[in-house]
Design a protein around this motif. Sequence first.
Motif, PDB file in Angstrom:
ATOM      1  N   ARG A   1       8.251  16.465   3.334  1.00 12.58           N
ATOM      2  CA  ARG A   1       9.091  16.192   2.475  1.00 12.58           C
ATOM      3  C   ARG A   1       8.685  15.092   1.413  1.00 12.58           C
ATOM      4  O   ARG A   1       8.605  15.351   0.091  1.00 12.58           O
ATOM      5  CB  ARG A   1      10.467  15.836   2.914  1.00 12.58           C
ATOM      6  N   ASN A   2       7.660  14.066   1.841  1.00 19.33           N
ATOM      7  CA  ASN A   2       7.298  13.233   1.058  1.00 19.33           C
ATOM      8  C   ASN A   2       5.660  13.328   0.933  1.00 19.33           C
ATOM      9  O   ASN A   2       4.941  12.404   0.462  1.00 19.33           O
ATOM     10  CB  ASN A   2       7.413  11.751   2.060  1.00 19.33           C
TER      11      ASN A   2
ATOM     12  N   LEU B   1       0.942  -1.200   0.164  1.00 20.82           N
ATOM     13  CA  LEU B   1       0.009  -0.135   0.191  1.00 20.82           C
ATOM     14  C   LEU B   1       0.863   1.168  -0.140  1.00 20.82           C
ATOM     15  O   LEU B   1       0.351   2.395  -0.224  1.00 20.82           O
ATOM     16  CB  LEU B   1      -0.856   0.024   1.275  1.00 20.82           C
ATOM     17  N   LEU B   2       2.167   1.187   0.453  1.00 18.96           N
ATOM     18  CA  LEU B   2       2.875   2.396   0.256  1.00 18.96           C
ATOM     19  C   LEU B   2       3.752   2.429  -0.968  1.00 18.96           C
ATOM     20  O   LEU B   2       4.544   3.338  -1.351  1.00 18.96           O
ATOM     21  CB  LEU B   2       3.871   2.192   1.368  1.00 18.96           C
ATOM     22  N   GLN B   3       3.557   1.524  -2.130  1.00 20.22           N
ATOM     23  CA  GLN B   3       4.090   1.461  -3.252  1.00 20.22           C
ATOM     24  C   GLN B   3       3.420   2.093  -4.340  1.00 20.22           C
ATOM     25  O   GLN B   3       1.888   2.061  -4.127  1.00 20.22           O
ATOM     26  CB  GLN B   3       4.483   0.102  -3.716  1.00 20.22           C
TER      27      GLN B   3
ATOM     28  N   GLY C   1       6.645   7.956   5.386  1.00 25.53           N
ATOM     29  CA  GLY C   1       6.867   7.746   3.896  1.00 25.53           C
ATOM     30  C   GLY C   1       8.424   6.836   3.783  1.00 25.53           C
ATOM     31  O   GLY C   1       8.564   6.537   2.828  1.00 25.53           O
ATOM     32  N   GLN C   2       8.843   6.548   4.914  1.00 24.51           N
ATOM     33  CA  GLN C   2       9.808   5.677   5.137  1.00 24.51           C
ATOM     34  C   GLN C   2      10.405   5.270   6.665  1.00 24.51           C
ATOM     35  O   GLN C   2       9.873   6.040   7.577  1.00 24.51           O
ATOM     36  CB  GLN C   2      11.282   6.487   4.687  1.00 24.51           C
ATOM     37  N   VAL C   3      11.069   4.227   6.694  1.00 27.11           N
ATOM     38  CA  VAL C   3      11.427   3.791   8.192  1.00 27.11           C
ATOM     39  C   VAL C   3      12.505   4.785   8.692  1.00 27.11           C
ATOM     40  O   VAL C   3      12.949   5.664   7.824  1.00 27.11           O
ATOM     41  CB  VAL C   3      11.800   2.451   8.028  1.00 27.11           C
ATOM     42  N   PRO C   4      12.723   4.649   9.988  1.00 26.51           N
ATOM     43  CA  PRO C   4      13.615   5.384  10.390  1.00 26.51           C
ATOM     44  C   PRO C   4      15.062   5.608  10.096  1.00 26.51           C
ATOM     45  O   PRO C   4      15.743   6.397   9.779  1.00 26.51           O
ATOM     46  CB  PRO C   4      13.573   5.334  11.939  1.00 26.51           C
ATOM     47  N   PHE C   5      15.613   4.451  10.004  1.00 26.69           N
ATOM     48  CA  PHE C   5      16.732   4.068   9.437  1.00 26.69           C
ATOM     49  C   PHE C   5      16.864   3.099   7.951  1.00 26.69           C
ATOM     50  O   PHE C   5      16.729   1.810   8.101  1.00 26.69           O
ATOM     51  CB  PHE C   5      17.824   3.158  10.376  1.00 26.69           C
TER      52      PHE C   5
ATOM     53  N   LYS D   1       2.688   7.522  -1.245  1.00 19.89           N
ATOM     54  CA  LYS D   1       4.012   7.121  -0.335  1.00 19.89           C
ATOM     55  C   LYS D   1       3.546   7.286   1.034  1.00 19.89           C
ATOM     56  O   LYS D   1       4.419   6.614   1.990  1.00 19.89           O
ATOM     57  CB  LYS D   1       5.088   8.107  -0.720  1.00 19.89           C
ATOM     58  N   ILE D   2       2.574   8.097   1.624  1.00 16.42           N
ATOM     59  CA  ILE D   2       2.326   8.230   2.923  1.00 16.42           C
ATOM     60  C   ILE D   2       1.090   7.713   3.195  1.00 16.42           C
ATOM     61  O   ILE D   2      -0.033   7.955   2.178  1.00 16.42           O
ATOM     62  CB  ILE D   2       2.788   9.418   3.409  1.00 16.42           C
TER      63      ILE D   2
END
Length: 466
Positions: free
Chosen positions: A249-250, A106-108, A214-218, A113-114
């Motif tokens: 940003r995302n 679902l994030l693709q 929109g992304q993992v922390p690391f 993206k979010i």
Amino acid sequence: MSKVFTIAEGLENMGALRTGGQGSVYKGRRVGPIMTAVKLIPTPIYHESEDDKNFRRFQNEVEKLKKVNQEPNPNVVKILSSGLTESGSFPFIEMEYIEGPDLEELLQPPHDKIFTIKEAIKVADQLACALSHCHKVGVKHGDIKSNNVKFNIHSGNYVLLDFGLAIMSDEQRRSSVRNAGAIEFMAPEQNDGQMLFQTDIYSYGVVMFELLAGQVPFPLTDNSENARNTVRLKHIEEMPPDLLSLRQRNLPATWSDEKKATEMLVPDWLVRLINTCLAKNPESRYANGIALHDAINKSSISGATNGELQAENERLRALLYDPIAKNAAMEDQSSNVQISKPLFILMIILLVSSMVMAGYYTLFYKNNHVDPNKNSTFTDSVRSDTANKTNSIGDNGVPLGQNPVNQNPDSTNDTQKIKPAKQQPDNVPDTSIKPQTDTTNTTPVNPEQGDANNDQTQALQTSSEL
């Protein structure tokens, strides 16, 4: 205990769904239209006896998984059966097959993206509910990540699935983390092979961070050993980046400016909850899924109770982060005139008082006011009546035409003669006090009216002589 892998009688192998360090998941089909998912655990069991350590561990975890399904939960996958494969003696767990995409999908693209704030809060609540349900019976998941949470297209719920990591030994878990595990979602203590209730809480925080930022922390740049070690060290030593900055940003370019401003208003309680879950020390996190779910319920209730304060907080944050929203707010304030309640009441009182005074003036003062030019005739008639009354009084103070009553009862005279009144000249000066009026606007006395008064006086004198 039944044995499967061909797959056993009544269970067909439909192909691999996913392969990872913790095992492989195959799509299975029982005899009939029922679809299932089979989790194979890479821990061979050579003897089905209490002497085999892996067999004892597997049996204990299977008993816990059975407790999970004793009380159905819409956010936890159903465990249908468990056993050992016919070849290789690998443990397996058969679960219901959930039809629908997982969070990673679902994030693709073509998805955004979010996640929106509304949908992220829904995931936070339902995933915390699933963890609370499992931790109540002592089951630790150990492999919570975005592709282990699926959206059920039939029920509309998010479902936690893919149990089985708890069955693995500590050494097997350490090996899995180093070689094939989803290192982006693993807690710092998992590097030492530990698995606690707080381990699931940390992975939960990473999932929620990913949905909102929109992304993992690391993020893992590549699957090399060096890249994996770098991510592992960041989980141990570095603090997560700012969630709201990454979300800003995302933001999808397809969203309108208004939606972008609205979607930046992430509730403060949700940001604090995620940061608590991502604490390096397990003791600083929520103790288990029960405490996590309670915190979400209390925060959501508190936010509903303080709805006005939260709305004001969101408005101020919008003005801070979004200049478009700031300009819109300034335009709204310039177009609206606000009046305080006491001032409004005072204006109403003054308006009502003005209406009452206007009505009083119209009904009383204006109707009683007489124009001197129009009322001169009335003033002349008053003067004539006063003069007539003066002329009709005799010398003894008795009005002419009336017989005085004899006050002496012993008087022998039956009647008493009344002295004739003195003849009054035709034009007798008016000696009565007259009201002072403006003589410039008065009209002279009508001569005909004066002659009528003299005729009346002579008639009264004649009657008295008779």
